[in-house]
Design an enzyme around this catalytic site. Structure first.
Site, short mmCIF file in Angstrom:
data_model
loop_
_atom_site.label_atom_id
_atom_site.label_comp_id
_atom_site.label_asym_id
_atom_site.label_seq_id
_atom_site.Cartn_x
_atom_site.Cartn_y
_atom_site.Cartn_z
CB SER A 27 -41.45 -26.73 29.44
OG SER A 27 -40.73 -25.48 29.65
CB SER A 29 -40.73 -21.99 30.88
OG SER A 29 -39.93 -21.87 29.99
CE LYS A 78 -37.02 -20.83 21.86
NZ LYS A 78 -35.89 -20.12 21.90
CG ASP A 114 -33.75 -18.01 23.41
OD1 ASP A 114 -34.00 -17.71 24.81
OD2 ASP A 114 -33.66 -18.54 22.38
N GLY A 139 -22.87 -25.54 15.67
CA GLY A 139 -24.82 -25.69 15.09
C GLY A 139 -24.94 -24.65 15.06
CB ALA A 140 -26.40 -23.38 12.37
N GLY A 141 -28.81 -23.80 14.16
CA GLY A 141 -30.21 -23.72 14.79
C GLY A 141 -31.13 -22.32 16.02
CB ALA A 143 -29.98 -22.07 20.62
N GLY A 258 -25.99 -23.84 30.95
CA GLY A 258 -27.00 -23.73 30.01
C GLY A 258 -28.27 -23.11 30.81
P1 NAP Z 1 -32.04 -26.24 16.54
O1 NAP Z 1 -32.87 -25.43 16.28
O2 NAP Z 1 -33.24 -27.70 15.74
O3 NAP Z 1 -31.09 -26.55 15.99
C1 NAP Z 1 -30.54 -27.89 16.28
C2 NAP Z 1 -28.54 -27.34 15.80
O4 NAP Z 1 -28.05 -29.13 16.85
C3 NAP Z 1 -28.58 -28.07 14.35
O5 NAP Z 1 -27.67 -26.77 13.70
C4 NAP Z 1 -28.71 -28.93 13.92
O6 NAP Z 1 -28.14 -29.04 12.78
C5 NAP Z 1 -27.48 -29.68 15.07
N1 NAP Z 1 -27.66 -30.86 15.90
C6 NAP Z 1 -28.55 -31.18 16.48
N2 NAP Z 1 -27.77 -32.54 15.91
C7 NAP Z 1 -27.29 -32.87 15.69
C8 NAP Z 1 -26.02 -34.36 15.47
N3 NAP Z 1 -27.01 -34.83 15.82
N4 NAP Z 1 -24.91 -33.69 15.18
C9 NAP Z 1 -25.12 -32.77 14.60
N5 NAP Z 1 -25.09 -31.25 15.01
C10 NAP Z 1 -27.05 -31.66 15.40
O7 NAP Z 1 -32.51 -26.24 18.24
P2 NAP Z 1 -32.10 -25.57 19.05
O8 NAP Z 1 -33.59 -24.38 19.85
O9 NAP Z 1 -31.58 -23.78 18.21
O10 NAP Z 1 -31.73 -25.82 20.62
C11 NAP Z 1 -30.20 -26.43 20.85
C12 NAP Z 1 -29.61 -26.75 21.89
O11 NAP Z 1 -29.76 -26.24 22.57
C13 NAP Z 1 -31.03 -27.32 23.22
O12 NAP Z 1 -29.41 -28.18 23.60
C14 NAP Z 1 -31.82 -26.11 23.59
O13 NAP Z 1 -32.08 -27.35 25.03
C15 NAP Z 1 -30.38 -25.60 23.84
N6 NAP Z 1 -31.31 -24.40 24.56
C16 NAP Z 1 -31.09 -24.32 25.67
C17 NAP Z 1 -31.11 -22.56 26.34
C18 NAP Z 1 -30.89 -21.58 27.43
O14 NAP Z 1 -32.09 -21.00 28.39
N7 NAP Z 1 -29.68 -22.53 27.93
C19 NAP Z 1 -31.97 -21.84 25.36
C20 NAP Z 1 -32.20 -22.12 23.87
C21 NAP Z 1 -31.52 -24.09 23.74
P3 NAP Z 1 -29.08 -29.76 11.55
O15 NAP Z 1 -28.54 -27.94 10.59
O16 NAP Z 1 -27.39 -29.93 10.57
O17 NAP Z 1 -29.81 -29.77 11.75
#
Ligand code: NAP
Length: 297
Positions: A27, A29, A78, A114, A139-141, A143, A258
């Site tokens: 991190s 941060s 989170k 965020d 993506g649907a996590g 973020a 990002g």
């Molecule tokens: P998360 O909750 O774990 O969600 C990850 C998402 O990516 C899920 O939808 C997952 O799909 C998908 N994914 C992961 N690996 C994959 C693969 N190999 N093939 C296809 N889909 C895949 O993570 P998050 O917190 O949302 O963070 C996601 C990204 O955003 C990270 O890279 C993080 O560093 C970045 N981020 C950046 C900031 C910033 O301030 N710039 C802030 C927050 C996050 P499934 O649903 O199928 O598992």
């Protein structure tokens, strides 16, 4: 006069802030928040709080008992942290995730910065807004939930969420359709409509970790053809130019990484926790300082 060897950075009046997660070593941060405190002369120290899942509740009770000023929350807590807080903002409840907790007189209150960080960084870098735009999001996590909901509340026309686990993109589409006037759709990677939608989209956003360090040779979809009227936003900040962004830039699209979102969400979190308003001048200094952060971490 104080002898130079004596470390006076932390004293009995120092307030404690931190970031709670697992892992936490990577991190940035701590560097971001400590730099802000240093620049404005606040007696605050910001530290990493590594915490295992089984200790989460105990850790939060401890932070409260020790009068921690406030803290950020990162992967993987989170969502889970909401169960242990006294209150949450309406936005954090809607998103279902908290990235900032402030301690107000012993009550822990959760926020999510965020979405605002994403919107502010987008508007700042592109000098445009989400109003009337067709957006496609991979993506649907966590973020994705925060950023798509923010774009929808800021007037996006359509948002299509493409995800491996369709149940999760279905949920976000439903959340947006039930709470905003934006039309949201959920799609699978193998859907034949994907290529047409990609060509039609004004903004393409990657919210997956695909292409993130150390897997820098990976990319979300190697066949996307971009155009010069598209904006491609990758939430990844390490590397500063993912393969996706490199290809988009070569084909004339405007690109954003990002880093801007990371800085904006941190500054907003700092403001919520401390009550200090960060001036535009200070923000600009912080952004310049952290622009090439990946070279130093
Ligand atoms: P998360 O909750 O774990 O969600 C990850 C998402 O990516 C899920 O939808 C997952 O799909 C998908 N994914 C992961 N690996 C994959 C693969 N190999 N093939 C296809 N889909 C895949 O993570 P998050 O917190 O949302 O963070 C996601 C990204 O955003 C990270 O890279 C993080 O560093 C970045 N981020 C950046 C900031 C910033 O301030 N710039 C802030 C927050 C996050 P499934 O649903 O199928 O598992």
């Amino acid at each position: 006069m104080i002898k130079e060897e004596i470390d006076i950075r932390v004293n009995g009046k120092t307030k404690i802030m931190g970031v709670l997660g697992n892992p936490i070593e990577h991190s940035i941060s701590p560097q971001l928040h400590n730099t802000i405190s240093k620049l404005i002369g606040k007696n605050i120290i910001y530290v990493p709080f590594m915490c295992s899942s089984e200790n989460l509740e105990t850790a939060i009770k401890g932070l409260k008992a020790l009068n921690c000023y406030g803290f950020n929350v990162t992967i993987p807590y989170k969502e889970k942290i909401i169960n242990y807080l006294d209150e949450c903002s309406d936005e954090a409840m809607l998103i279902g995730a908290v990235n900032t907790v402030v301690n107000r007189n012993g009550r822990l209150i959760g926020y999510n910065t965020d979405g605002d960080g994403y919107a502010a960084s987008f508007e700042d870098a592109t000098k445009t807004s989400f109003l009337g735009k067709d957006i496609l999001v991979f993506g649907a996590g966590g973020a994705s939930r925060a950023t798509t909901l923010k774009a929808a509340t800021k007037g996006a026309k359509t948002i299509t969420i493409v995800n491996r686990t369709e149940k999760k993109s279905d949920e976000i589409a439903k959340l947006i359709n039930n709470n905003t006037s934006c039309k949201a759709f959920s799609l699978n990677y193998s859907d034949t409509k994907l290529n047409t939608l990609l060509r039609k989209s004004d903004i393409i956003v990657n919210t997956t970790p695909i292409g993130m360090y150390p897997n820098v040779d990976e990319s979300i979809n190697k066949d996307i053809v971009f155009s010069d009227n598209q904006i491609v936003y990758d939430l990844i900040y390490n590397p500063t130019e993912t393969l996706l962004l490199k290809r988009a830039s070569e084909q004339g699209a405007k690109i954003l990484n990002g880093l801007g979102m990371l800085i904006y969400q941190a500054v907003l979190a700092y403001e919520i926790i401390t009550g200090v308003k960060i001036s535009e001048e200070l923000f600009s200094t912080i952004r310049t300082l952290f622009l090439d952060i990946n070279k130093h971490i």
